[in-house]
Design an enzyme around this catalytic site. Structure first.
Site, PDB file in Angstrom:
ATOM      1  N   LEU A 103       0.877  -1.174   0.000  1.00  0.00           N
ATOM      2  CA  LEU A 103       0.000   0.000   0.000  1.00  0.00           C
ATOM      3  C   LEU A 103       0.910   1.219   0.000  1.00  0.00           C
ATOM      4  O   LEU A 103       1.923   1.246   0.709  1.00  0.00           O
ATOM      5  CB  LEU A 103      -0.902   0.022   1.240  1.00  0.00           C
ATOM      6  CG  LEU A 103      -1.995  -1.060   1.331  1.00  0.00           C
ATOM      7  CD1 LEU A 103      -2.757  -0.933   2.649  1.00  0.00           C
ATOM      8  CD2 LEU A 103      -2.954  -0.985   0.154  1.00  0.00           C
ATOM      9  N   ASP A 104       0.537   2.247  -0.781  1.00  0.00           N
ATOM     10  CA  ASP A 104       1.358   3.468  -0.841  1.00  0.00           C
ATOM     11  C   ASP A 104       1.478   4.115   0.533  1.00  0.00           C
ATOM     12  O   ASP A 104       0.602   3.911   1.386  1.00  0.00           O
ATOM     13  CB  ASP A 104       0.685   4.537  -1.711  1.00  0.00           C
ATOM     14  CG  ASP A 104       0.420   4.075  -3.110  1.00  0.00           C
ATOM     15  OD1 ASP A 104       1.142   3.190  -3.572  1.00  0.00           O
ATOM     16  OD2 ASP A 104      -0.527   4.611  -3.712  1.00  0.00           O
ATOM     17  N   LEU A 105       2.472   4.969   0.653  1.00  0.00           N
ATOM     18  CA  LEU A 105       2.673   5.739   1.898  1.00  0.00           C
ATOM     19  C   LEU A 105       1.369   6.407   2.345  1.00  0.00           C
ATOM     20  O   LEU A 105       0.999   6.371   3.512  1.00  0.00           O
ATOM     21  CB  LEU A 105       3.758   6.789   1.634  1.00  0.00           C
ATOM     22  CG  LEU A 105       4.212   7.636   2.806  1.00  0.00           C
ATOM     23  CD1 LEU A 105       4.967   6.785   3.811  1.00  0.00           C
ATOM     24  CD2 LEU A 105       5.087   8.788   2.328  1.00  0.00           C
TER      25      LEU A 105
END
Ligand code: URA
Length: 236
Positions: A103-105
């Protein structure tokens, strides 16, 4: 008992089977002092197996954890820039877990972590088409033709995506919310799909992964999956 090296490396929680095959092909694994070739079998009780010169750790009890990843955490075991990483949130979990997918930041929500290389490989394989559902907040509305494009598949720079499922669209003031389900796992896929149809994402949360949801977890909390849940994931 003799087993293929990639299976032993995965069981030790070092990497997925596929990644371990790459290590063997790169000559990073030795058995009794000889550089191992792909296809070699070994017995961890009798043979001396080294990866990058270090002994293979004993096989760990397979564990899978469901974490509610908060915004601002990097999906990794370590970050060269020193930002917080998801494994810091696992508190008392002693096993060495690595994330399944990413999952992205700035994305929050459901993230699985495991030391079971086979499970990670199984779930990440594109042909297994595991469904992932995201709660998406868009800047502005979702025009009907943009929804249609998402449902047909969107042309991105790395090719056409598979059709997405769009549900529960609702407008709230200057933005809108929807649930978007995809089964591919390309980098920043949801953000890129929405942007490509003219609807930038302002918030993104993964709410479901196959049959699993966040239940009552709050950001930063986790729980161990039961044996039944892991068995169901392996059957997908
Ligand atoms: N799609 C994205 O754009 N970001 C994520 O973190 C996951 C899916």
């Amino acid at each position: 008992m003799k087993q293929r090296l990639q299976k032993l490396i995965a069981a030790a929680g070092l990497a997925s089977r596929r990644k371990a095959e790459g290590w063997i092909a790169d000559g990073r694994v030795t058995v009794n002092g000889q550089v191992a070739e792909l296809g070699v079998q070994a017995d961890p009780e009798r043979d001396r197996i080294l990866v990058d010169g270090r002994p293979l750790p004993p096989a760990e009890e397979p564990v899978c954890v469901l974490l509610y990843k908060p915004v601002g955490y990097v999906t990794s075991r370590r970050d060269p820039q020193g930002r917080p990483v998801v494994t810091e949130l696992l508190g008392k979990v002693r096993e060495r877990l690595f994330p399944i997918g990413r999952l992205d930041l700035n994305t929050e929500g459901l993230l699985l972590l495991t030391n079971d290389g086979d499970l990670a490989w199984h779930l990440s394989h594109p042909s297994h088409e595991v469904s992932k559902t995201y709660l998406v907040r868009l800047q502005g509305s979702l025009p009907p033709q943009a929804r249609q494009q998402l449902e047909n598949g969107v042309q991105l720079e790395d090719g056409l995506t598979a059709p997405a499922k769009v549900a529960r669209v609702r407008q709230a003031g200057s933005h809108s919310w929807l649930e978007l389900s995809i089964h591919e796992g390309r980098n920043r896929q949801v953000r890129r799909m929405c942007e490509a149809v003219g609807c930038p994402v302002s918030r993104l949360k993964r709410i479901r992964y196959a049959f699993l949801d966040l239940g009552g977890l709050r950001p930063g909390q986790h729980r161990r999956l039961s044996r039944d849940e892991v068995a169901r994931l392996k059957e997908l």
